[in-house]
Motif scaffolding. Structure first.
Motif, PDB file in Angstrom:
ATOM      1  N   THR A 237       0.863  -1.085  -0.110  1.00  0.00           N
ATOM      2  CA  THR A 237       0.010  -0.152   0.048  1.00  0.00           C
ATOM      3  C   THR A 237       0.892   1.329  -0.008  1.00  0.00           C
ATOM      4  O   THR A 237       1.828   1.479   0.673  1.00  0.00           O
ATOM      5  CB  THR A 237      -1.042   0.000   1.273  1.00  0.00           C
ATOM      6  OG1 THR A 237      -1.752  -1.150   0.862  1.00  0.00           O
ATOM      7  CG2 THR A 237      -1.696   1.243   1.374  1.00  0.00           C
ATOM      8  N   PRO A 238       0.642   2.278  -1.031  1.00  0.00           N
ATOM      9  CA  PRO A 238       1.454   3.419  -0.901  1.00  0.00           C
ATOM     10  C   PRO A 238       1.052   4.366   0.400  1.00  0.00           C
ATOM     11  O   PRO A 238      -0.251   4.289   0.892  1.00  0.00           O
ATOM     12  CB  PRO A 238       1.039   4.179  -2.248  1.00  0.00           C
ATOM     13  CG  PRO A 238       0.582   3.195  -3.026  1.00  0.00           C
ATOM     14  CD  PRO A 238      -0.038   2.021  -2.164  1.00  0.00           C
ATOM     15  N   VAL A 239       1.822   4.956   0.928  1.00  0.00           N
ATOM     16  CA  VAL A 239       1.819   5.520   2.137  1.00  0.00           C
ATOM     17  C   VAL A 239       2.231   7.204   1.943  1.00  0.00           C
ATOM     18  O   VAL A 239       3.474   7.386   1.433  1.00  0.00           O
ATOM     19  CB  VAL A 239       2.500   5.121   3.307  1.00  0.00           C
ATOM     20  CG1 VAL A 239       1.926   6.024   4.764  1.00  0.00           C
ATOM     21  CG2 VAL A 239       1.774   3.769   3.673  1.00  0.00           C
ATOM     22  N   HIS A 240       1.744   8.204   2.248  1.00  0.00           N
ATOM     23  CA  HIS A 240       2.044   9.530   2.033  1.00  0.00           C
ATOM     24  C   HIS A 240       3.381   9.705   2.930  1.00  0.00           C
ATOM     25  O   HIS A 240       3.645   9.301   4.093  1.00  0.00           O
ATOM     26  CB  HIS A 240       1.225  10.298   2.391  1.00  0.00           C
ATOM     27  CG  HIS A 240       1.511  11.852   2.165  1.00  0.00           C
ATOM     28  ND1 HIS A 240       1.989  12.271   1.209  1.00  0.00           N
ATOM     29  CD2 HIS A 240       1.619  13.035   3.126  1.00  0.00           C
ATOM     30  CE1 HIS A 240       2.151  13.601   1.117  1.00  0.00           C
ATOM     31  NE2 HIS A 240       1.961  13.977   2.415  1.00  0.00           N
ATOM     32  N   SER A 241       4.456  10.054   2.144  1.00  0.00           N
ATOM     33  CA  SER A 241       5.872   9.975   2.847  1.00  0.00           C
ATOM     34  C   SER A 241       6.888  11.045   2.357  1.00  0.00           C
ATOM     35  O   SER A 241       8.048  10.837   1.807  1.00  0.00           O
ATOM     36  CB  SER A 241       6.466   8.445   2.635  1.00  0.00           C
ATOM     37  OG  SER A 241       6.669   8.378   1.290  1.00  0.00           O
ATOM     38  N   PRO A 242       6.440  12.218   2.423  1.00  0.00           N
ATOM     39  CA  PRO A 242       7.259  13.213   2.053  1.00  0.00           C
ATOM     40  C   PRO A 242       8.574  13.534   2.867  1.00  0.00           C
ATOM     41  O   PRO A 242       8.659  12.895   3.830  1.00  0.00           O
ATOM     42  CB  PRO A 242       6.371  14.578   1.869  1.00  0.00           C
ATOM     43  CG  PRO A 242       5.562  14.231   3.022  1.00  0.00           C
ATOM     44  CD  PRO A 242       5.165  12.703   3.109  1.00  0.00           C
ATOM     45  N   ALA A 243       9.230  14.344   2.531  1.00  0.00           N
ATOM     46  CA  ALA A 243      10.453  14.632   3.450  1.00  0.00           C
ATOM     47  C   ALA A 243      10.237  15.330   4.925  1.00  0.00           C
ATOM     48  O   ALA A 243      10.596  15.061   5.746  1.00  0.00           O
ATOM     49  CB  ALA A 243      11.391  15.619   2.757  1.00  0.00           C
ATOM     50  N   GLU A 244       9.227  15.989   4.658  1.00  0.00           N
ATOM     51  CA  GLU A 244       8.305  16.586   5.969  1.00  0.00           C
ATOM     52  C   GLU A 244       6.964  16.405   5.826  1.00  0.00           C
ATOM     53  O   GLU A 244       6.315  16.579   4.707  1.00  0.00           O
ATOM     54  CB  GLU A 244       8.777  18.221   5.838  1.00  0.00           C
ATOM     55  CG  GLU A 244      10.158  18.608   6.253  1.00  0.00           C
ATOM     56  CD  GLU A 244      10.315  20.163   6.489  1.00  0.00           C
ATOM     57  OE1 GLU A 244       9.421  20.990   6.255  1.00  0.00           O
ATOM     58  OE2 GLU A 244      11.434  20.405   6.631  1.00  0.00           O
ATOM     59  N   LEU A 245       6.225  16.213   7.081  1.00  0.00           N
ATOM     60  CA  LEU A 245       4.702  15.909   7.195  1.00  0.00           C
ATOM     61  C   LEU A 245       4.166  17.044   8.104  1.00  0.00           C
ATOM     62  O   LEU A 245       4.504  17.026   9.384  1.00  0.00           O
ATOM     63  CB  LEU A 245       4.552  14.535   7.646  1.00  0.00           C
ATOM     64  CG  LEU A 245       3.273  14.122   8.122  1.00  0.00           C
ATOM     65  CD1 LEU A 245       2.531  14.007   6.678  1.00  0.00           C
ATOM     66  CD2 LEU A 245       2.858  12.908   8.662  1.00  0.00           C
ATOM     67  N   PRO A 246       3.592  17.942   7.497  1.00  0.00           N
ATOM     68  CA  PRO A 246       2.842  18.946   8.365  1.00  0.00           C
ATOM     69  C   PRO A 246       1.979  18.114   9.312  1.00  0.00           C
ATOM     70  O   PRO A 246       1.142  17.166   8.855  1.00  0.00           O
ATOM     71  CB  PRO A 246       2.074  19.908   7.323  1.00  0.00           C
ATOM     72  CG  PRO A 246       2.784  19.505   6.157  1.00  0.00           C
ATOM     73  CD  PRO A 246       3.353  18.013   6.010  1.00  0.00           C
ATOM     74  N   PRO A 253       6.600  20.541  11.793  1.00  0.00           N
ATOM     75  CA  PRO A 253       6.490  19.256  11.017  1.00  0.00           C
ATOM     76  C   PRO A 253       6.912  18.030  11.633  1.00  0.00           C
ATOM     77  O   PRO A 253       8.015  18.136  12.323  1.00  0.00           O
ATOM     78  CB  PRO A 253       6.823  19.613   9.684  1.00  0.00           C
ATOM     79  CG  PRO A 253       8.219  20.377   9.991  1.00  0.00           C
ATOM     80  CD  PRO A 253       7.730  21.288  11.251  1.00  0.00           C
ATOM     81  N   LEU A 254       6.832  16.658  11.229  1.00  0.00           N
ATOM     82  CA  LEU A 254       7.639  15.536  11.417  1.00  0.00           C
ATOM     83  C   LEU A 254       8.376  15.451  10.149  1.00  0.00           C
ATOM     84  O   LEU A 254       7.990  15.545   9.134  1.00  0.00           O
ATOM     85  CB  LEU A 254       6.481  14.619  11.427  1.00  0.00           C
ATOM     86  CG  LEU A 254       7.186  13.135  11.891  1.00  0.00           C
ATOM     87  CD1 LEU A 254       7.716  13.134  13.092  1.00  0.00           C
ATOM     88  CD2 LEU A 254       6.071  12.098  11.939  1.00  0.00           C
ATOM     89  N   VAL A 255       9.738  15.141  10.539  1.00  0.00           N
ATOM     90  CA  VAL A 255      10.703  14.975   9.364  1.00  0.00           C
ATOM     91  C   VAL A 255      11.308  13.877   9.310  1.00  0.00           C
ATOM     92  O   VAL A 255      11.492  12.994  10.385  1.00  0.00           O
ATOM     93  CB  VAL A 255      11.773  16.103   9.607  1.00  0.00           C
ATOM     94  CG1 VAL A 255      11.029  17.615   9.432  1.00  0.00           C
ATOM     95  CG2 VAL A 255      12.620  16.164  10.831  1.00  0.00           C
ATOM     96  N   ASN A 256      11.803  13.244   8.105  1.00  0.00           N
ATOM     97  CA  ASN A 256      12.667  12.090   7.907  1.00  0.00           C
ATOM     98  C   ASN A 256      14.084  12.374   8.401  1.00  0.00           C
ATOM     99  O   ASN A 256      14.534  13.621   8.283  1.00  0.00           O
ATOM    100  CB  ASN A 256      12.610  11.732   6.626  1.00  0.00           C
ATOM    101  CG  ASN A 256      11.369  10.938   6.530  1.00  0.00           C
ATOM    102  OD1 ASN A 256      10.625  10.557   7.430  1.00  0.00           O
ATOM    103  ND2 ASN A 256      10.764  11.352   5.041  1.00  0.00           N
TER     104      ASN A 256
END
Length: 483
Positions: A237-246, A253-256
C-alpha cells in the motif's frame, strides 16, 4: 480501697487482652512481612546459617553456598558474577537481596510452603534445613555474547525463545560483582555498596527489565502490525511519505532523519517505509489509525503489563491521551512511548511466533534438596497480537530491512534474519538511544533479540541502531543458532 483494686484489675486485664490481640495480629497477619524485612537481624542471622540452594544453568551453578568456618556458616559465591548479576542479583548480610536471590528467596532458603514436606523430613531425621535449587532458562553462550557485545557501552540485551517465552539471555552493562556484596567482611561490603551507589553509570541498575526507554523506530513494528491488521493496508500500500509531514495543531512538522522522502517517492509502499525507517510514512499511519488503535495493538504485544516477576520487571507504556501531533510522534516510538528491552524482544518474538506472544519466563524449575522437582514452568500464551497472515507479511517486511535496508549489519551468512533498527531522540543534551530487534531464522525462528544502547562513547552522528545495536544482536543470535 476495693474500688481502686477493681480499677487496677480491670486495667491489667485490658492491657493483657491488648497484648494478646497484638501478638495474635503480628503472628497471623504480619509474620511474613516482618520476617521478610532486610533489617530483621534475628531472621537474617538464622537464614545465613541455612545451606542456601544453588542457582543453576543446567547442572552448572552460577550462585552457590559453600561451608565456611565463621559465624555465618555459609558463604554465597557467584561464578562469572558481573555476567549474571542482573539475573542472580545478590545475597548480602548488610543490604539484603536482589534479583532471583530476592524473588525466589523462600525456595532458595527452604522455607517455601512447597517445601513443607521436605522440612518435616529434615526435622524428623534431625538434619539441618537446606534450600532448594533454582534452574534458569539462560543459554550460557548467548549470555556471554550479549555481555561481551556491550563492552564499553551502557545498555542491555534480551533474547527469547519465540515459541516458548524462555529467556535465553539477559545482560546489562555496566554491571557489578555480587561477590563483593556477599562477602563476610562487612566493612568491605559497605565500601562496595558505597562505590556502586556513587557510580553515575548506575551499574546495579537492571536496564533490561527495570527501566523503560523511548523505543524509537523499533516501535514502527507495532504501528505496522496495527496498519496491516486494520485491513486498510497491505505491504504494498502506498503511504504518504514526504521529506516533511505537516502536523495538525502545530507549526512543527514531522521530518525524516535524512531530510528526504522515502525511497525516492512521496508515496512509498509500507514495505519501503519500514525498510528505510520512514518517519513521515508512519506519522501518516498514526494519524490515520488514531491513538486507540495503536494503544490496543501495543497492549496485545504486552505493553501495560509487568513481565518477569522473577526480576521485578516494570511495565512498558503507550501514552494515555495524546493529541494528533503527539499521536504521530508516538507512531514512530517517540513522545511518551516507553519500553523495556524485554518488551521489544517480546514484539519481535510475537511476530516470529505467528503472532502469538508467549509469556516470558526465566525460572525453568525448582528442585528440593532431594533433587525431586518441586515446580516447573510450562510455556504459556499471553496474547494473540496479530494473525498468522499479518505475522508472515510483517516478517517478510523485516527481512527486507536486514537484506536491503538499515539492518544490514545483522545479516548472518546462510541464515535469513528479520529485524528492525531504531534511533530514539530525547534531548540535545543527551545522545540518542540506539536499538535493534530481530529474530532468526526468519522461516523457522529459534531466537528473538532486542538490544538497547543508552550510551556508547561515540560521536552523536555515529549513533544508529544499525551501527551499534545490530552487530550485538547478530552475535547473540549466532550463539543460539550454533548449538
Amino acid at each position: 480501697m476495693n474500688s481502686a483494686i477493681r480499677r487496677l484489675a480491670v486495667a491489667a486485664i485490658v492491657l493483657m487482652l491488648a497484648l494478646m490481640a497484638n501478638s495474635t495480629y503480628l503472628q497471623a497477619f504480619r509474620s511474613d512481612e516482618l520476617n521478610g524485612r532486610n533489617d530483621n537481624r534475628r531472621v537474617r542471622d538464622s537464614q545465613f546459617s541455612v545451606d542456601r540452594g544453588a542457582i543453576l544453568l543446567g547442572n552448572t551453578p552460577i550462585a552457590k553456598s559453600d561451608p565456611v568456618d565463621d559465624r555465618f556458616k555459609y558463604q554465597r559465591s557467584y561464578a562469572n558474577g558481573p555476567v549474571y548479576a542482573p539475573v542472580t542479583g545478590y545475597y548480602s548480610y548488610v543490604y539484603g537481596r536482589a534479583g532471583i536471590e530476592l524473588n525466589m528467596n523462600s525456595e532458595l532458603n527452604g522455607s517455601d510452603p512447597s517445601l513443607a514436606f521436605r522440612r518435616i523430613i529434615d526435622v524428623i531425621s534431625n538434619r539441618p534445613q537446606k534450600g532448594a535449587s533454582v534452574t534458569l532458562t539462560l543459554n550460557p553462550k548467548a549470555q556471554q555474547a550479549a555481555y561481551n557485545g556491550l563492552k564499553g557501552k551502557i545498555g542491555a540485551v534480551v533474547a527469547l525463545d519465540p515459541k516458548t517465552g524462555k529467556v535465553l539471555a539477559l545482560a546489562t552493562r555496566p554491571s557489578y560483582d555480587p561477590n563483593e556484596l556477599a562477602s563476610h567482611d562487612l566493612g568491605k561490603v559497605r565500601d562496595a555498596w558505597d562505590k556502586l551507589n556513587k557510580d553515575e553509570n548506575k551499574p546495579a541498575t537492571n536496564r533490561a527489565v527495570r527501566e523503560t526507554y523511548p523505543p524509537g523506530s523499533t516501535f514502527k513494528l507495532v504501528t505496522s502490525a496495527a496498519a496491516l491488521s486494520s485491513g486498510k493496508y497491505t505491504p504494498e500500500t502506498p503511504v504518504h511519505s514526504p521529506a516533511e509531514l505537516p502536523l495538525p495543531e502545530t507549526t512543527t512538522p514531522l521530518v525524516n532523519e535524512n531530510g528526504r522522502n522515502c525511497g525516492g517517492s512521496d508515496n512509498a509502499t509500507l514495505t519501503v517505509a519500514l525498510r528505510d525507517s520512514c518517519n513521515t510514512a508512519f506519522g501518516t499511519i498514526g494519524l490515520d489509525l488514531g491513538p486507540d488503535v495503536l494503544r490496543d495493538q501495543a497492549a496485545k504485544f504486552g505493553f501495560g503489563e509487568r513481565h518477569l516477576p522473577e526480576l521485578s520487571g516494570v511495565a512498558s507504556q503507550f501514552p494515555g491521551d495524546p493529541n494528533k501531533p503527539q499521536t504521530a510522534q508516538s507512531a514512530i516510538g517517540q513522545f511518551d512511548v516507553r519500553a523495556t528491552p524485554l518488551q521489544m524482544a517480546m514484539v519481535a518474538a510475537g511476530i516470529a511466533n505467528k503472532g502469538e506472544v508467549m509469556k516470558p519466563y526465566l525460572v525453568q524449575n525448582v528442585k528440593g534438596s532431594d533433587l525431586k522437582t518441586v515446580s516447573e514452568t510450562k510455556p504459556e500464551s499471553l496474547h494473540q497480537a496479530i494473525t498468522p497472515e499479518v505475522a508472515q507479511q510483517l516478517t517478510q517486511m523485516m527481512v527486507t530491512v536486514v537484506n536491503d535496508g538499515t539492518g544490514k549489519p545483522a545479516r548472518i551468512s546462510g541464515v535469513q534474519v528479520a529485524g528492525k533498527t531504531g534511533t530514539a531522540q530525547t534531548s540535545p543534551e543527551r545522545p540518542p538511544f540506539a536499538w535493534f530487534t530481530a529474530f532468526a531464522p526468519a522461516d523457522n525462528p529459534q531466537v528473538a533479540v532486542a538490544v538497547m544502547i543508552e550510551k556508547a562513547n561515540v560521536e552523536r552522528n555515529d549513533i544508529a541502531g544499525g551501527k551499534l545495536a545490530a552487530p550485538i544482536a547478530k552475535s547473540v543470535m549466532e550463539a543460539v543458532l550454533s548449538q
